[in-house]
Motif scaffolding. Structure first.
Motif, PDB file in Angstrom:
ATOM      1  N   PRO A  35       0.813  -1.221   0.000  1.00 14.11           N
ATOM      2  CA  PRO A  35       0.000   0.000   0.000  1.00 14.11           C
ATOM      3  C   PRO A  35       0.848   1.274   0.000  1.00 14.11           C
ATOM      4  O   PRO A  35       0.295   2.373  -0.095  1.00 14.11           O
ATOM      5  CB  PRO A  35      -0.798  -0.123   1.309  1.00 14.11           C
ATOM      6  N   LYS A  36       2.179   1.150   0.092  1.00 16.64           N
ATOM      7  CA  LYS A  36       3.030   2.340   0.129  1.00 16.64           C
ATOM      8  C   LYS A  36       2.937   3.072  -1.211  1.00 16.64           C
ATOM      9  O   LYS A  36       3.232   2.495  -2.265  1.00 16.64           O
ATOM     10  CB  LYS A  36       4.469   1.964   0.439  1.00 16.64           C
ATOM     11  N   PRO A  37       2.542   4.345  -1.199  1.00 14.56           N
ATOM     12  CA  PRO A  37       2.313   5.078  -2.452  1.00 14.56           C
ATOM     13  C   PRO A  37       3.532   5.070  -3.375  1.00 14.56           C
ATOM     14  O   PRO A  37       4.655   5.346  -2.954  1.00 14.56           O
ATOM     15  CB  PRO A  37       1.996   6.498  -1.966  1.00 14.56           C
ATOM     16  N   GLY A  38       3.286   4.719  -4.636  1.00 17.48           N
ATOM     17  CA  GLY A  38       4.313   4.757  -5.651  1.00 17.48           C
ATOM     18  C   GLY A  38       5.141   3.496  -5.787  1.00 17.48           C
ATOM     19  O   GLY A  38       5.834   3.310  -6.797  1.00 17.48           O
ATOM     20  N   TRP A  39       5.081   2.613  -4.796  1.00 11.20           N
ATOM     21  CA  TRP A  39       5.973   1.454  -4.788  1.00 11.20           C
ATOM     22  C   TRP A  39       5.330   0.176  -5.320  1.00 11.20           C
ATOM     23  O   TRP A  39       6.032  -0.789  -5.611  1.00 11.20           O
ATOM     24  CB  TRP A  39       6.506   1.216  -3.372  1.00 11.20           C
TER      25      TRP A  39
END
Length: 292
Positions: A78-82
């Motif tokens: 859920p980490k943005p961009g990853w």
């Protein structure tokens, strides 16, 4: 021999170099930001280090199947961009050295088996208990992979009889991570674990959930050492509580003299806070060995 190592966390990246004996010679750390910026910063650190191989222990979930077209990718984080980012591919393209890749907790288990609390043993299980809960499994002299990789932080357990907390995991609610990771402690008690006294009822409840998971791991995997790391486990009063509850849960069923001395069976990392980086170093050494 100089080996590069990255402990790629969701909050920070730790990069370092070390020797084939596990000695960490240099390190830096910086916040985990957008993936391109973060990997570029990591690659820049290694640019003048003359490393012969690289080991990466990363937050996940990860694709660890070398036959998969997305091998080396961070997948459903859920980490943005990853999500779906080719972490290993970007690093290998820039650094052009053999590279080992695994979860951060598998790397820590590998480091502990090679140089730490499980040195000389062919199996151990490593829990990191912090912002989340991750589990690394080393058995038969190998790190465990399968359909994906161990996700023992999301196992389900018996609830504590006095616990009405609904859980904090966005996927499963009251799984191990949802009940016992740092954010769950803070949400349940209205303050972080660092501000709770040693005799607070939070720690008896925390020990209950960790002991439930460890008991299941002992019965399922039969590891020769259980290692507990991460920020929450800096609360040293947890260790005797966990050992007592595991002893009660097993109730004499597992016949092993090792379990007569739980003080030396359920232990903190022998490598301390270096377990993750040293484990990544071990992954790099393994990648170089596999190449030759």
């Amino acid at each position: 021999m100089i080996i590069g190592a990255i402990e790629a966390g969701g909050t920070k990246f730790v990069c370092g170099i070390g020797s084939e004996n596990g000695e960490i010679l240099d390190r830096i750390s910086f916040p985990t930001q957008e993936p391109e910026e973060t990997t570029a910063r990591a690659a820049a650190y290694f640019a003048d280090k003359n490393i012969e191989a690289l080991g990466v222990g990363s937050f996940g979930p990860l694709d660890l199947d070398p036959q998969s077209p997305t091998y080396g990718h961070v997948t459903t984080t859920p980490k943005p961009g990853w999500a779906n980012y080719d972490l290993l591919g970007h690093l290998k393209k820039t650094l052009n050295v053999p590279a080992g890749f695994d979860t951060d907790v598998n790397a820590a288990a590998f480091g502990e088996a090679r140089w730490g609390a499980a040195q000389g043993l062919d199996s151990c299980i490593y829990y990191t208990v912090g912002t989340g809960i991750g589990v690394g499994v080393y058995t038969g002299g190998q790190l465990v992979h399968g359909l994906v990789h161990p996700e023992g932080g999301h196992v389900l357990m018996r609830r504590h009889q006095d616990d009405k907390f609904e859980g904090a995991c966005p996927y499963h609610g009251d799984c191990l991570e949802g009940m016992a990771a740092g954010p769950a402690i803070a949400k349940r008690w209205g303050q972080g674990g660092d501000s709770l006294p040693e005799d607070h009822p939070a720690w008896e409840m925390e020990a209950h959930y960790l002991a439930e998971a460890i008991t299941s791991a002992i019965l399922l995997l039969s590891p020769k050492k259980v290692i507990l790391g991460g920020g929450v486990m800096h609360q040293n009063q947890l260790f005797p509580l966990i050992r007592e509850k595991v002893f009660r849960n097993l109730n004499g069923y597992v016949a092993s003299s090792v379990l007569d001395d739980l003080d030396s069976y359920i232990v903190p990392p022998g490598l301390g806070d270096n377990a993750g980086l040293a484990g990544s170093l071990a992954l790099g050494i393994q990648a170089l060995t596999d190449k030759t």
